[in-house]
Design a protein around this motif. Structure first.
Motif, PDB file in Angstrom:
ATOM      1  N   PRO A  26       9.428  33.271 -11.463  1.00 25.26           N
ATOM      2  CA  PRO A  26       9.769  32.156 -12.348  1.00 25.26           C
ATOM      3  C   PRO A  26      10.621  31.077 -11.679  1.00 25.26           C
ATOM      4  O   PRO A  26      10.616  29.925 -12.104  1.00 25.26           O
ATOM      5  CB  PRO A  26      10.542  32.814 -13.495  1.00 25.26           C
ATOM      6  CG  PRO A  26      10.199  34.251 -13.440  1.00 25.26           C
ATOM      7  CD  PRO A  26       9.865  34.550 -12.002  1.00 25.26           C
ATOM      8  N   ASN A  27      11.345  31.444 -10.623  1.00 24.27           N
ATOM      9  CA  ASN A  27      12.154  30.455  -9.925  1.00 24.27           C
ATOM     10  C   ASN A  27      11.294  29.380  -9.257  1.00 24.27           C
ATOM     11  O   ASN A  27      11.772  28.286  -8.994  1.00 24.27           O
ATOM     12  CB  ASN A  27      13.045  31.133  -8.885  1.00 24.27           C
ATOM     13  CG  ASN A  27      14.094  31.995  -9.547  1.00 24.27           C
ATOM     14  OD1 ASN A  27      14.888  31.510 -10.352  1.00 24.27           O
ATOM     15  ND2 ASN A  27      14.084  33.279  -9.246  1.00 24.27           N
ATOM     16  N   ASN A  28      10.028  29.684  -8.986  1.00 22.81           N
ATOM     17  CA  ASN A  28       9.141  28.703  -8.357  1.00 22.81           C
ATOM     18  C   ASN A  28       8.615  27.666  -9.343  1.00 22.81           C
ATOM     19  O   ASN A  28       8.047  26.660  -8.928  1.00 22.81           O
ATOM     20  CB  ASN A  28       7.974  29.408  -7.662  1.00 22.81           C
ATOM     21  CG  ASN A  28       8.453  30.162  -6.441  1.00 22.81           C
ATOM     22  OD1 ASN A  28       9.414  29.762  -5.789  1.00 22.81           O
ATOM     23  ND2 ASN A  28       7.794  31.264  -6.132  1.00 22.81           N
ATOM     24  N   VAL A  41      15.925  26.885 -14.637  1.00 22.75           N
ATOM     25  CA  VAL A  41      15.777  28.244 -15.148  1.00 22.75           C
ATOM     26  C   VAL A  41      17.167  28.730 -15.561  1.00 22.75           C
ATOM     27  O   VAL A  41      18.106  28.698 -14.769  1.00 22.75           O
ATOM     28  CB  VAL A  41      15.166  29.187 -14.089  1.00 22.75           C
ATOM     29  CG1 VAL A  41      15.047  30.601 -14.642  1.00 22.75           C
ATOM     30  CG2 VAL A  41      13.816  28.683 -13.625  1.00 22.75           C
ATOM     31  N   LEU A  42      17.292  29.164 -16.798  1.00 23.08           N
ATOM     32  CA  LEU A  42      18.589  29.587 -17.331  1.00 23.08           C
ATOM     33  C   LEU A  42      18.760  31.104 -17.374  1.00 23.08           C
ATOM     34  O   LEU A  42      19.874  31.608 -17.274  1.00 23.08           O
ATOM     35  CB  LEU A  42      18.776  29.022 -18.747  1.00 23.08           C
ATOM     36  CG  LEU A  42      18.700  27.500 -18.880  1.00 23.08           C
ATOM     37  CD1 LEU A  42      18.732  27.095 -20.348  1.00 23.08           C
ATOM     38  CD2 LEU A  42      19.836  26.845 -18.105  1.00 23.08           C
ATOM     39  N   TYR A  43      17.647  31.820 -17.559  1.00 29.21           N
ATOM     40  CA  TYR A  43      17.768  33.254 -17.796  1.00 29.21           C
ATOM     41  C   TYR A  43      16.426  33.929 -17.548  1.00 29.21           C
ATOM     42  O   TYR A  43      15.376  33.347 -17.775  1.00 29.21           O
ATOM     43  CB  TYR A  43      18.173  33.485 -19.266  1.00 29.21           C
ATOM     44  CG  TYR A  43      18.147  34.926 -19.698  1.00 29.21           C
ATOM     45  CD1 TYR A  43      19.199  35.777 -19.413  1.00 29.21           C
ATOM     46  CD2 TYR A  43      17.044  35.448 -20.367  1.00 29.21           C
ATOM     47  CE1 TYR A  43      19.166  37.111 -19.799  1.00 29.21           C
ATOM     48  CE2 TYR A  43      17.002  36.781 -20.761  1.00 29.21           C
ATOM     49  CZ  TYR A  43      18.069  37.602 -20.472  1.00 29.21           C
ATOM     50  OH  TYR A  43      18.035  38.913 -20.844  1.00 29.21           O
ATOM     51  N   GLY A  44      16.472  35.175 -17.072  1.00 31.13           N
ATOM     52  CA  GLY A  44      15.285  36.009 -17.060  1.00 31.13           C
ATOM     53  C   GLY A  44      14.605  36.184 -15.724  1.00 31.13           C
ATOM     54  O   GLY A  44      13.472  36.654 -15.672  1.00 31.13           O
ATOM     55  N   THR A  45      15.270  35.829 -14.633  1.00 24.62           N
ATOM     56  CA  THR A  45      14.611  35.912 -13.325  1.00 24.62           C
ATOM     57  C   THR A  45      15.209  36.995 -12.436  1.00 24.62           C
ATOM     58  O   THR A  45      14.940  37.016 -11.238  1.00 24.62           O
ATOM     59  CB  THR A  45      14.708  34.555 -12.601  1.00 24.62           C
ATOM     60  OG1 THR A  45      16.087  34.240 -12.385  1.00 24.62           O
ATOM     61  CG2 THR A  45      14.038  33.465 -13.406  1.00 24.62           C
ATOM     62  N   GLU A  46      15.990  37.888 -13.019  1.00 22.06           N
ATOM     63  CA  GLU A  46      16.667  38.897 -12.210  1.00 22.06           C
ATOM     64  C   GLU A  46      15.743  40.001 -11.699  1.00 22.06           C
ATOM     65  O   GLU A  46      16.091  40.713 -10.782  1.00 22.06           O
ATOM     66  CB  GLU A  46      17.847  39.503 -12.975  1.00 22.06           C
ATOM     67  CG  GLU A  46      17.497  40.213 -14.259  1.00 22.06           C
ATOM     68  CD  GLU A  46      17.213  39.292 -15.441  1.00 22.06           C
ATOM     69  OE1 GLU A  46      16.609  39.788 -16.397  1.00 22.06           O
ATOM     70  OE2 GLU A  46      17.556  38.100 -15.401  1.00 22.06           O
ATOM     71  N   ARG A  47      14.543  40.123 -12.284  1.00 20.95           N
ATOM     72  CA  ARG A  47      13.565  41.127 -11.846  1.00 20.95           C
ATOM     73  C   ARG A  47      12.218  40.459 -11.674  1.00 20.95           C
ATOM     74  O   ARG A  47      11.992  39.363 -12.157  1.00 20.95           O
ATOM     75  CB  ARG A  47      13.427  42.228 -12.902  1.00 20.95           C
ATOM     76  CG  ARG A  47      14.673  43.080 -13.053  1.00 20.95           C
ATOM     77  CD  ARG A  47      14.511  44.172 -14.083  1.00 20.95           C
ATOM     78  NE  ARG A  47      13.280  44.929 -13.890  1.00 20.95           N
ATOM     79  CZ  ARG A  47      12.742  45.697 -14.813  1.00 20.95           C
ATOM     80  NH1 ARG A  47      13.313  45.815 -15.992  1.00 20.95           N
ATOM     81  NH2 ARG A  47      11.639  46.355 -14.575  1.00 20.95           N
ATOM     82  N   GLY A  48      11.298  41.182 -11.041  1.00 17.47           N
ATOM     83  CA  GLY A  48       9.933  40.692 -10.943  1.00 17.47           C
ATOM     84  C   GLY A  48       9.304  40.604 -12.331  1.00 17.47           C
ATOM     85  O   GLY A  48       9.846  41.119 -13.309  1.00 17.47           O
ATOM     86  N   MET A  49       8.159  39.974 -12.425  1.00 18.77           N
ATOM     87  CA  MET A  49       7.509  39.762 -13.721  1.00 18.77           C
ATOM     88  C   MET A  49       7.032  41.080 -14.326  1.00 18.77           C
ATOM     89  O   MET A  49       6.477  41.922 -13.633  1.00 18.77           O
ATOM     90  CB  MET A  49       6.334  38.806 -13.556  1.00 18.77           C
ATOM     91  CG  MET A  49       5.730  38.395 -14.882  1.00 18.77           C
ATOM     92  SD  MET A  49       4.550  37.081 -14.681  1.00 18.77           S
ATOM     93  CE  MET A  49       5.650  35.722 -14.380  1.00 18.77           C
ATOM     94  N   TYR A  50       7.243  41.206 -15.640  1.00 19.49           N
ATOM     95  CA  TYR A  50       6.827  42.410 -16.349  1.00 19.49           C
ATOM     96  C   TYR A  50       6.546  42.067 -17.810  1.00 19.49           C
ATOM     97  O   TYR A  50       7.117  41.111 -18.344  1.00 19.49           O
ATOM     98  CB  TYR A  50       7.909  43.493 -16.252  1.00 19.49           C
ATOM     99  CG  TYR A  50       9.248  43.076 -16.824  1.00 19.49           C
ATOM    100  CD1 TYR A  50       9.580  43.328 -18.157  1.00 19.49           C
ATOM    101  CD2 TYR A  50      10.176  42.422 -16.018  1.00 19.49           C
ATOM    102  CE1 TYR A  50      10.800  42.942 -18.677  1.00 19.49           C
ATOM    103  CE2 TYR A  50      11.404  42.037 -16.528  1.00 19.49           C
ATOM    104  CZ  TYR A  50      11.709  42.300 -17.855  1.00 19.49           C
ATOM    105  OH  TYR A  50      12.924  41.904 -18.366  1.00 19.49           O
ATOM    106  N   PRO A  51       5.669  42.832 -18.477  1.00 17.85           N
ATOM    107  CA  PRO A  51       5.413  42.600 -19.901  1.00 17.85           C
ATOM    108  C   PRO A  51       6.700  42.784 -20.704  1.00 17.85           C
ATOM    109  O   PRO A  51       7.435  43.741 -20.484  1.00 17.85           O
ATOM    110  CB  PRO A  51       4.381  43.662 -20.273  1.00 17.85           C
ATOM    111  CG  PRO A  51       3.755  44.060 -18.982  1.00 17.85           C
ATOM    112  CD  PRO A  51       4.840  43.912 -17.942  1.00 17.85           C
TER     113      PRO A  51
END
Length: 168
Positions: A26-28, A41-51
């Motif tokens: 998401p950072n890209n 991006v404010l939140y939610g990029t601490e891990r790889g993408m997941y459902p």
């Protein structure tokens, strides 16, 4: 409310693994968004993408309108597709399917977005001259940003037919 669609395809001169790693970070997204939209991006990029993942952005879709946008990653199939849906943001509905597949010499990226606009008849009135052109501009910017980052896709020549032509 009318459901609108955008459908784009782009060939990238990179491997499926490279495309997946880049597109699911998401950072890209900031690199793929026009600078005047001030994407953060404010939140939610601490891990790889997941459902189930929630990602929050700050974005300025119009010069006079800044908002937060929360997307929910609803589906992920490794190195094939992922789907994001707007939970909160500028659209009444936003459903974005991202597909990638291997092609000779690279990767085909395909996006299908279905969206509805808020504000009833007013939303319907601004769709053809404000919303649709802005979305087309965003996807054109993304295409040029990906070319700048990865280069232009060139289909590999078919060596067997080239050899056959030389022999004839």
């Amino acid at each position: 409310m009318k459901l609108y669609q955008i459908h784009t395809k782009q060939k990238l001169p990179i491997s499926l693994d490279q495309a997946w790693d880049f597109l699911t970070d998401p950072n890209n997204l900031k690199l793929l968004t026009p600078p005047e939209m001030e994407m953060t991006v404010l939140y939610g990029t601490e891990r790889g993408m997941y459902p189930g993942q929630l990602i929050e952005y700050s974005v300025k879709p119009l010069p006079f309108f800044k908002t937060n946008w929360v997307t929910h990653i609803t589906q992920v199939k490794d190195k094939e597709y992922f789907v994001d849906e707007q939970m909160y943001g500028p659209y009444a509905t936003w459903h974005h399917k991202h597909f990638i597949s291997e092609i000779p010499g690279g990767t085909l990226m395909e996006d299908i977005v279905h969206y509805r606009l808020p504000m009833g008849i007013l939303g319907k009135m601004v769709q053809p001259f404000l919303v649709k052109p802005k979305l087309e501009e965003i996807f054109r910017f993304r295409e040029s940003a990906l070319i700048k980052k990865f280069g232009v896709y060139t289909a590999p020549s078919d060596q067997s037919s080239l050899k056959q032509d030389i022999l004839n």
